[in-house]
Design a protein around this motif. Structure first.
Motif, PDB file in Angstrom:
ATOM      1  N   LEU A 125     -78.294  38.559  -3.107  1.00  0.00           N
ATOM      2  CA  LEU A 125     -78.437  37.356  -2.665  1.00  0.00           C
ATOM      3  C   LEU A 125     -77.758  36.632  -3.914  1.00  0.00           C
ATOM      4  O   LEU A 125     -76.655  35.217  -3.679  1.00  0.00           O
ATOM      5  CB  LEU A 125     -80.480  36.772  -1.843  1.00  0.00           C
ATOM      6  CG  LEU A 125     -79.994  35.055  -2.362  1.00  0.00           C
ATOM      7  CD1 LEU A 125     -79.618  34.155  -0.962  1.00  0.00           C
ATOM      8  CD2 LEU A 125     -81.151  34.916  -2.619  1.00  0.00           C
TER       9      LEU A 125
ATOM     10  N   LEU B 179     -73.917  36.758  -4.407  1.00  0.00           N
ATOM     11  CA  LEU B 179     -73.323  36.056  -3.117  1.00  0.00           C
ATOM     12  C   LEU B 179     -73.008  34.930  -4.074  1.00  0.00           C
ATOM     13  O   LEU B 179     -72.253  33.358  -3.948  1.00  0.00           O
ATOM     14  CB  LEU B 179     -73.887  36.185  -1.741  1.00  0.00           C
ATOM     15  CG  LEU B 179     -73.643  37.898  -0.983  1.00  0.00           C
ATOM     16  CD1 LEU B 179     -74.673  37.720   0.067  1.00  0.00           C
ATOM     17  CD2 LEU B 179     -72.389  37.820  -0.508  1.00  0.00           C
ATOM     18  N   HIS B 180     -74.419  34.580  -4.068  1.00  0.00           N
ATOM     19  CA  HIS B 180     -74.057  33.218  -5.362  1.00  0.00           C
ATOM     20  C   HIS B 180     -73.376  32.716  -6.073  1.00  0.00           C
ATOM     21  O   HIS B 180     -73.018  31.828  -6.369  1.00  0.00           O
ATOM     22  CB  HIS B 180     -75.968  32.254  -5.567  1.00  0.00           C
ATOM     23  CG  HIS B 180     -76.908  32.005  -4.391  1.00  0.00           C
ATOM     24  ND1 HIS B 180     -76.485  31.375  -3.642  1.00  0.00           N
ATOM     25  CD2 HIS B 180     -78.622  32.127  -4.683  1.00  0.00           C
ATOM     26  CE1 HIS B 180     -77.347  30.458  -3.241  1.00  0.00           C
ATOM     27  NE2 HIS B 180     -78.960  31.932  -3.603  1.00  0.00           N
TER      28      HIS B 180
ATOM     29  N   ARG C 222     -70.146  32.085  -5.693  1.00  0.00           N
ATOM     30  CA  ARG C 222     -69.677  30.548  -5.020  1.00  0.00           C
ATOM     31  C   ARG C 222     -69.722  29.521  -6.478  1.00  0.00           C
ATOM     32  O   ARG C 222     -69.176  28.705  -5.924  1.00  0.00           O
ATOM     33  CB  ARG C 222     -70.473  30.259  -4.010  1.00  0.00           C
ATOM     34  CG  ARG C 222     -70.040  30.697  -3.157  1.00  0.00           C
ATOM     35  CD  ARG C 222     -70.579  30.995  -1.687  1.00  0.00           C
ATOM     36  NE  ARG C 222     -72.251  30.789  -2.182  1.00  0.00           N
ATOM     37  CZ  ARG C 222     -72.448  30.522  -0.473  1.00  0.00           C
ATOM     38  NH1 ARG C 222     -72.458  29.534   0.376  1.00  0.00           N
ATOM     39  NH2 ARG C 222     -74.128  30.875  -1.173  1.00  0.00           N
TER      40      ARG C 222
ATOM     41  N   LEU D  15     -71.959  22.641  -0.777  1.00  0.00           N
ATOM     42  CA  LEU D  15     -71.095  23.763   0.421  1.00  0.00           C
ATOM     43  C   LEU D  15     -69.862  23.007   1.210  1.00  0.00           C
ATOM     44  O   LEU D  15     -68.886  24.111   1.642  1.00  0.00           O
ATOM     45  CB  LEU D  15     -72.423  24.930   1.214  1.00  0.00           C
ATOM     46  CG  LEU D  15     -72.151  25.947   1.932  1.00  0.00           C
ATOM     47  CD1 LEU D  15     -70.654  26.930   0.853  1.00  0.00           C
ATOM     48  CD2 LEU D  15     -72.699  26.205   2.361  1.00  0.00           C
TER      49      LEU D  15
ATOM     50  N   GLU E  85     -82.229  36.219   3.683  1.00  0.00           N
ATOM     51  CA  GLU E  85     -81.550  35.207   2.762  1.00  0.00           C
ATOM     52  C   GLU E  85     -80.558  35.164   2.398  1.00  0.00           C
ATOM     53  O   GLU E  85     -79.063  34.265   2.518  1.00  0.00           O
ATOM     54  CB  GLU E  85     -82.501  34.355   1.352  1.00  0.00           C
ATOM     55  CG  GLU E  85     -83.617  32.761   1.544  1.00  0.00           C
ATOM     56  CD  GLU E  85     -84.166  33.095   0.311  1.00  0.00           C
ATOM     57  OE1 GLU E  85     -83.655  32.197  -0.040  1.00  0.00           O
ATOM     58  OE2 GLU E  85     -85.137  32.860   0.291  1.00  0.00           O
ATOM     59  N   ALA E  86     -80.006  36.455   1.868  1.00  0.00           N
ATOM     60  CA  ALA E  86     -78.613  37.487   1.430  1.00  0.00           C
ATOM     61  C   ALA E  86     -77.517  37.266   3.033  1.00  0.00           C
ATOM     62  O   ALA E  86     -76.676  36.741   2.842  1.00  0.00           O
ATOM     63  CB  ALA E  86     -78.437  38.888   0.781  1.00  0.00           C
TER      64      ALA E  86
ATOM     65  N   SER F 279     -76.443  34.048   3.672  1.00  0.00           N
ATOM     66  CA  SER F 279     -75.417  33.352   2.791  1.00  0.00           C
ATOM     67  C   SER F 279     -74.133  33.847   2.450  1.00  0.00           C
ATOM     68  O   SER F 279     -73.129  33.706   2.833  1.00  0.00           O
ATOM     69  CB  SER F 279     -75.569  34.063   1.092  1.00  0.00           C
ATOM     70  OG  SER F 279     -75.675  33.411   0.311  1.00  0.00           O
TER      71      SER F 279
ATOM     72  N   HIS G 219     -72.155  32.765   5.578  1.00  0.00           N
ATOM     73  CA  HIS G 219     -71.588  31.514   5.040  1.00  0.00           C
ATOM     74  C   HIS G 219     -70.337  31.922   4.512  1.00  0.00           C
ATOM     75  O   HIS G 219     -68.561  31.072   4.353  1.00  0.00           O
ATOM     76  CB  HIS G 219     -72.568  30.601   3.465  1.00  0.00           C
ATOM     77  CG  HIS G 219     -73.009  29.502   4.319  1.00  0.00           C
ATOM     78  ND1 HIS G 219     -73.109  28.823   5.693  1.00  0.00           N
ATOM     79  CD2 HIS G 219     -74.407  29.733   4.078  1.00  0.00           C
ATOM     80  CE1 HIS G 219     -73.852  28.072   5.319  1.00  0.00           C
ATOM     81  NE2 HIS G 219     -74.911  28.562   4.710  1.00  0.00           N
ATOM     82  N   CYS G 220     -70.598  32.800   3.546  1.00  0.00           N
ATOM     83  CA  CYS G 220     -69.482  33.911   2.716  1.00  0.00           C
ATOM     84  C   CYS G 220     -68.243  34.137   3.592  1.00  0.00           C
ATOM     85  O   CYS G 220     -67.123  34.229   2.963  1.00  0.00           O
ATOM     86  CB  CYS G 220     -69.461  34.925   2.108  1.00  0.00           C
ATOM     87  SG  CYS G 220     -70.585  34.428  -0.009  1.00  0.00           S
TER      88      CYS G 220
END
Lengths: 408, 113
Positions: free
Chosen positions: A237, A240-241, A244, A258, A293-294, A297, A300-301
């Protein structure tokens, strides 16, 4: 090798090695304060010894040997108060100090992090103690990062160490049935440190990047010593944060949400790393909150743009997360994602039920402001943006909300 | 009939120094023991800053720093648990029936060398 050892080299050595050395010393003497004092004195001795001579071949072993001698000295001075067991410990410590350099010292940091993040300590103390003992940050740096005075931070650390000693909080990795809840506490502390890195501060030595890096370093450490799916989920998680991170701020330092981020700026290498780690964790068939949560994410990625994002998948993941963590914040995130695939007015109706629970939660007002604007309700949007600005404690975020308000 | 005397006092409100206080407690203990009214020696507790509270909710132990916070809950009894670590003590405390609806405050007993 130069004959002079610079102060900055020592500081770097301290940051890199003190956590591991300290954990080992605590394992020997059973007390964080005693171990810290012994290590501190060893570093002071290093400052004088190494500045006149050369750096020892293995600085880490030198520091351990010196710190252990300090421990033995302290114990000798208190000899008359000692039990037989302590006498034995001194003898074995004393005899072990000579052949230290030959041996690889065991990594005891997992025990130390479980002690520092024990739920019997309050969250602020857990965070401070973890940054101090495992990351080698000094109280001044931690105090500045958390906007408290250095004295207050010192007191917080002293009180926490006193409680560990007086209440008999064990220096150990918790046993079987305690492990999941206690690990959750450790991971929560790491994630808190990471999230704190997103809050902007001014005029401080510890930058946001430093805090994020410390959180990542801690997560790597836990994953390495205890490869639990949730630990890997948290690390995935945060990776990945982090991938970005660059796109979250414009060249002028303004916050970029985002939906408007330049996805070319996303770090694809980091995204690949995060995804691989997440898949590894999920394959163990025990998806906890951090893994979910990961996964959100990661979805989204994967998307080329905000509009081509797989919103159905994201909503399903939030629903699964809500089954594990039935919090209004999770519900809010689910509804905001659902607003991409169902009529905005339906979502606004459902948001009403969350209002009392999330009254003081800035993202609730910011999200409703955005949805209200989309639904053609500028008055409601204006009220919500004003509330969001009032509740925000971050200047960059405040500036963004202010801009949205003026654009209504 | 047996009575338990629970000693409540503000932690910084001692009117004498520690040594005098220990002396006074020792004298009281000897006097009460001689009179045959003392069942055991009694205990002093570590300060409230060392307290940990456990509640059992949905079968899970919730552990928090500090003393219990619900003012409507009143002290209703006590156990003395002999355990090596706080974790073990919390384990036992969570099994006390009232932990399911009330709170159990766990505080180490003071040890005098």
């Amino acid at each position: 090798m130069t004959s002079k050892v610079r102060q900055t080299d020592l500081a770097r050595l301290y940051r890199a090695k003190s956590g591991r050395i300290l954990a080992y010393l605590v394992a020997q003497c059973g007390d964080i304060q005693l171990a810290e004092d012994a290590l501190q004195d060893a570093f002071i001795k290093a400052t004088t010894d190494w500045s006149v001579g050369t750096l020892p071949d293995t600085p880490e072993a030198w520091l351990i040997t010196t710190a252990k001698r300090n421990l033995v000295d302290v114990w000798r001075q208190q000899q008359r108060h000692q039990t037989l067991q302590q006498q034995f410990a001194i003898d074995s410590l004393d005899s072990a100090t000579s052949d230290e350099a030959q041996q690889e010292i065991p990594d005891e940091r997992l025990k130390l992090i479980f002690t520092c993040c024990h739920p019997a300590l309050n969250r602020a103390a857990q965070v401070a103690l973890t940054l101090k003992t495992l990351c080698g940050l000094n109280p001044r740096e931690i105090a500045r990062a958390y906007l408290v005075s250095e004295t207050a931070m010192q007191q917080r650390l002293v009180r926490a160490k006193q409680k560990i000693r007086a209440a008999g909080i064990a220096y150990a990795v918790p046993s079987g049935e305690d492990l999941p809840t206690r690990l959750a506490s450790v991971l929560a502390v790491i994630y808190l440190i990471y999230n704190e890195s997103h809050t902007a501060f001014e005029g401080q030595t510890l930058s946001r990047t430093d805090l994020a890096n410390e959180a990542l370093r801690l997560a790597h450490l836990v994953c390495q010593l205890l490869p639990h799916p949730e630990a890997n989920g948290l690390l995935a998680l945060m990776t990945l944060h982090q991938a970005r991170q660059q796109a979250r701020q414009s060249a002028k330092g303004a916050y970029v949400p985002l939906a408007e981020q330049d996805r070319q700026q996303w770090d694809q290498t980091q995204i690949a790393k995060g995804r691989t780690r997440l898949i590894g964790a999920l394959s163990q068939g025990n998806p906890g909150p951090y893994q979910l949560e990961a996964a959100i994410s990661a979805v989204h990625c994967e998307a080329d743009s905000w509009h081509t994002t797989d919103w159905h998948q994201i909503v399903r993941l939030y629903q699964r997360l809500y089954e594990l963590v039935p919090s209004p914040v999770v519900k809010l995130n689910e509804l905001v994602a659902a607003a991409q695939i169902v009529p905005v007015n339906d979502i606004l109706k459902q948001l009403v039920q969350l209002e009392s629970a999330l009254e003081d939660y800035q993202p609730f007002h910011a999200a409703r402001a955005d949805l209200s604007a989309r639904a053609g309700q500028p008055e409601q949007a204006r009220r919500d943006y004003q509330n969001a600005i009032r509740l925000s404690r971050n200047q960059v975020e405040k500036a963004y909300l202010q801009l949205k308000l003026t654009q209504l | 009939m047996q009575y338990m005397a629970l000693i409540y006092a503000a932690e910084d409100a001692d009117d004498v120094d520690l040594n005098t206080l220990i002396q006074q407690y020792t004298e009281f203990g000897e006097k009460a023991a001689a009179a045959g009214v003392l069942v055991d020696d009694g205990n002093a507790l570590q300060p409230v800053s060392t307290a940990t509270t456990v509640r059992l909710r949905n079968g899970k132990a919730e552990i928090t720093d500090g003393p219990f916070a619900e003012t409507k809950e009143q002290l209703g009894g006590y156990y003395i648990l002999d355990c090596d670590t706080l974790d073990t003590a919390l384990h036992w405390a969570a099994q006390i029936p009232s932990a399911r609806y009330g709170s159990i405050e766990v505080r180490p007993v003071m040890q005098f060398d």
